[in-house]
Motif scaffolding. Structure first.
Motif, short mmCIF file in Angstrom:
data_model
loop_
_atom_site.label_atom_id
_atom_site.label_comp_id
_atom_site.label_asym_id
_atom_site.label_seq_id
_atom_site.Cartn_x
_atom_site.Cartn_y
_atom_site.Cartn_z
N ARG A 1 4.53 1.44 1.16
CA ARG A 1 3.92 2.77 1.15
C ARG A 1 2.66 2.78 0.29
N CYS A 2 2.71 2.13 -0.87
CA CYS A 2 1.52 2.05 -1.72
C CYS A 2 0.38 1.34 -0.99
N ILE B 1 -1.11 3.67 1.63
CA ILE B 1 -1.98 4.68 1.01
C ILE B 1 -3.31 4.05 0.61
N TYR B 2 -3.24 2.83 0.04
CA TYR B 2 -4.48 2.15 -0.36
C TYR B 2 -5.37 1.87 0.84
N GLN C 1 -7.10 4.96 1.68
CA GLN C 1 -8.16 5.19 0.70
C GLN C 1 -9.38 4.32 1.00
N LEU D 1 -5.86 10.15 -3.90
CA LEU D 1 -5.00 9.09 -3.38
C LEU D 1 -4.82 7.95 -4.39
N PRO D 2 -5.86 7.52 -5.12
CA PRO D 2 -5.62 6.51 -6.17
C PRO D 2 -4.59 6.98 -7.20
N TYR E 1 -2.11 8.99 -6.57
CA TYR E 1 -0.83 8.92 -5.86
C TYR E 1 -0.31 7.48 -5.82
N ILE E 2 -1.21 6.53 -5.57
CA ILE E 2 -0.81 5.12 -5.54
C ILE E 2 -0.22 4.71 -6.89
N ALA F 1 3.70 3.77 -7.57
CA ALA F 1 4.01 2.43 -8.07
C ALA F 1 4.86 2.50 -9.32
#
Length: 394
Positions: free
Chosen positions: A105-106, A109-110, A113, A167-168, A170-171, A175
């Protein structure tokens, strides 16, 4: 607050497992909370509107009626949904499976981004070449570094431009979720106390931040040392709601206090001047800091969350059929957020190029919202077709 093991138990109102099928007590896929998806969908639509300067509809979004805005709601619900999605998974499938799913998931998302950053830089660069205009903020610092160097620093999360900086956060928070989960297995209140201490430290010392080459103050706008508190509160909220059968306990005194505070926030934080009305603020204080989630902002979102998650009417309303598309936005939040970012970018470019006339504002807002809702409908229809072909437990 009850044990984290409550994530493994069906809440009040959940269908009981069929006789002879004990495995149904621990479903492979946790039940979704419609309130979370609807609220997150509303937050995403609001973020799109708010991300366009000189946008008239932005005068009617939530940040005009109090101290907090859609960003606080989005991050708190991210913590809530993370606990619901991954908290029980640690016990059902083991740490390796849960950690692998969080890592995927991370990474996803990255990649979103990175795609948004690349698309934004290319679109803005083309716009600059066609019009001769230059951006005033946003990706302007990255372009000043040079297209490739700016892109590389953005991909390294060392330079986070405006509008592409949530988003960063959120990552990073996702994590760190395994640590939050392990800590809450030992004691929820201890994790909340540690998280609150970090939040307080970030508010007392603004230098406690991560570097950001795209910012004047050389720090992340969404200071992770402060914003992590909302994420952790959201994770704890999921446990409390699940333990309470789907609702926080209703207390008349607590509801009255929250309502009174939100009323104060409306009077003190309302956009009276922007609305063309007399300034009704009773106190001559500055607006609470968003970057560090100032105390007034924190109390504002907590008061709102208590009322939303303790009232049965909100649960019923979230299942209202006309809200289905907004619910779908929340269920496909990453894709809808990306679509909103690009639609807002186009809106900013059009406003800057042709001025924010009323016809253009109507076209930008209707077009952007329609694109987000249409994408949500498309993704939801695809998800339903997939479920029909591959039903759970097959």
């Amino acid at each position: 607050m009850n044990s984290i093991d409550d994530l493994e138990r069906p809440a009040a109102g959940d269908a009981p497992p069929p006789a002879g099928h004990p495995v149904a007590v621990r479903p492979a896929k946790p039940l979704r909370d419609a309130r979370v998806d609807v609220l997150r969908g509303l937050a995403l639509l609001t973020i799109f509107v708010d991300h366009i300067p000189q946008n008239a509809p932005a005068l009617l979004t939530v940040h005009n009626f109090g101290f907090s805005d859609a960003a606080e709601l989005f991050v708190l619900l991210a913590g809530y949904s993370s606990m619901m999605a991954y908290g029980g998974l640690f016990r059902r499938a083991g740490a390796r499976t849960a950690l692998a799913r969080i890592a995927r998931r991370c990474l996803r998302i990255y990649l979103f981004q990175a795609g948004l950053l690349l698309a934004t830089l290319i679109i803005v660069r083309i716009w600059m070449d066609l019009t001769g205009l230059t951006p005033r903020f946003g990706v302007a610092p990255l372009l000043q570094m040079g297209l490739l160097p700016g892109l590389l620093r953005g991909l390294a999360l060392n330079a986070l431009p405006n509008y592409l900086d949530i988003l960063p956060l959120y990552i990073l928070l996702l994590a760190l979720f395994p640590l939050v989960y392990v800590g809450m297995r030992r004691g929820v209140w201890g994790v909340l106390a540690l998280s609150a201490t970090l939040w307080l430290a970030a508010n007392l010392d603004p230098q406690l931040n991560l570097p950001n080459a795209a910012a004047v103050d050389d720090g992340w706008y969404f200071n992770p040392f402060a914003w992590q508190f909302l994420f952790v509160i959201g994770a704890a909220l999921a446990l409390a709601v699940r333990a309470g059968g789907g609702l926080l306990p209703w207390r008349n005194w607590a509801a009255a206090a929250c309502t009174a505070y939100l009323g104060f926030a409306l009077v003190q934080g309302g956009s009276w001047t922007a609305w063309g009305l007399p300034d009704l603020r009773p106190l001559a204080i500055a607006a609470p800091d968003k970057s560090h989630v100032g105390p007034l902002r924190l109390l504002d979102i907590l008061a709102l969350i208590y009322l939303l998650f303790s009232a049965p009417a909100v649960t019923r309303l979230s299942r209202w059929r006309p809200l289905r598309l907004i619910d779908a936005c929340g269920r496909h939040s990453l894709e809808i957020f990306a679509a909103g970012c690009l639609a807002a970018l186009i809106g900013r470019i059009l406003y800057r190029t042709f001025d924010a006339t009323w016809p253009l504002q109507v076209a930008v807002n209707v077009g952007g919202l329609a694109a987000m809702l249409g994408l949500a409908h498309f993704l939801d229809a695809g998800a339903r077709r997939t479920e029909v072909r591959n039903p759970p437990g097959r």
